[in-house]
Design a protein around this motif. Structure first.
Motif, PDB file in Angstrom:
ATOM      1  N   ARG A  38       6.766  -0.224   0.083  1.00 28.95           N
ATOM      2  CA  ARG A  38       6.277  -1.111   1.133  1.00 28.95           C
ATOM      3  C   ARG A  38       6.843  -2.511   0.947  1.00 28.95           C
ATOM      4  NH1 ARG A  38      -0.159  -1.435  -0.552  1.00 28.95           N
ATOM      5  NH2 ARG A  38       0.077  -2.741  -2.414  1.00 28.95           N
ATOM      6  N   ALA A  40       5.874  -6.415   2.368  1.00 34.90           N
ATOM      7  CA  ALA A  40       5.085  -7.374   3.132  1.00 34.90           C
ATOM      8  C   ALA A  40       5.958  -8.581   3.463  1.00 34.90           C
ATOM      9  CB  ALA A  40       3.864  -7.799   2.326  1.00 34.90           C
ATOM     10  N   GLU A  88      -4.558  -6.731   1.924  1.00 33.62           N
ATOM     11  CA  GLU A  88      -3.335  -6.900   1.136  1.00 33.62           C
ATOM     12  C   GLU A  88      -2.458  -5.651   1.142  1.00 33.62           C
ATOM     13  OE1 GLU A  88      -6.487  -7.527   0.163  1.00 33.62           O
ATOM     14  OE2 GLU A  88      -6.780  -7.017  -1.973  1.00 33.62           O
ATOM     15  N   THR A  90      -1.427  -4.521   3.921  1.00 30.12           N
ATOM     16  CA  THR A  90      -0.633  -4.722   5.130  1.00 30.12           C
ATOM     17  C   THR A  90       0.840  -4.909   4.787  1.00 30.12           C
ATOM     18  OG1 THR A  90      -2.458  -5.687   6.377  1.00 30.12           O
ATOM     19  CG2 THR A  90      -0.232  -6.251   7.097  1.00 30.12           C
ATOM     20  N   ALA A  91       1.700  -4.079   5.385  1.00 34.01           N
ATOM     21  CA  ALA A  91       3.138  -4.107   5.090  1.00 34.01           C
ATOM     22  C   ALA A  91       3.838  -3.079   5.969  1.00 34.01           C
ATOM     23  CB  ALA A  91       3.394  -3.777   3.626  1.00 34.01           C
ATOM     24  N   THR A 114      -1.198  -2.161   9.263  1.00 35.29           N
ATOM     25  CA  THR A 114      -1.896  -3.435   9.328  1.00 35.29           C
ATOM     26  C   THR A 114      -3.376  -3.202   9.090  1.00 35.29           C
ATOM     27  OG1 THR A 114      -0.296  -4.308  10.922  1.00 35.29           O
ATOM     28  CG2 THR A 114      -2.396  -5.466  10.728  1.00 35.29           C
TER      29      THR A 114
END
Length: 117
Positions: A38, A40, A88, A90-91, A114
């Motif tokens: 991932r 971000a 956190e 989210t990416a 998200t």
């Protein structure tokens, strides 16, 4: 030509769950590992989870106990089940497949996850 097709991203509230899928169009016999990374905004791409051809798994410390990686060899597909999602997490999540020796990395197009607070 190998193609990785991802699905399953989206918007979820904190504490929610999502499952990502990645289907690989290539031969299962040359795969050494399948996994998820991932990235971000403003951060480097990082390993989330990986599963080897022998079934061994490896997780980032930040997702241990919340995420589970699995694969279906018959469908040449890898999954990432995500529970207890946090903002956190989210990416953009990328599917990764490692093949051959020397290793060649193949990447999916990325799917946005998200998590709202």
């Amino acid at each position: 030509q190998v193609q990785l097709v991802e699905s399953g991203g989206g918007l979820v509230q904190s504490g929610g769950s999502l499952r990502l899928s990645c289907a690989d169009s290539g031969s299962v016999y040359s795969i050494s590992a399948m996994g998820w990374y991932r990235q971000a905004p403003g951060k480097q791409r990082e390993l989330v989870a990986e599963i080897t051809s022998g079934g061994s798994t490896n997780y980032a410390d930040s997702v241990k106990g919340r995420f589970t990686i699995s694969r279906d060899n018959a469908k040449n597909t890898v999954y990432l089940q995500m529970h207890s999602l946090k903002p956190e997490d989210t990416a953009v999540y990328y599917c990764n497949v490692k093949r051959g020796w020397p290793t060649i990395n193949y990447w999916g197009q990325g799917t946005q996850v998200t998590v709202s607070s």
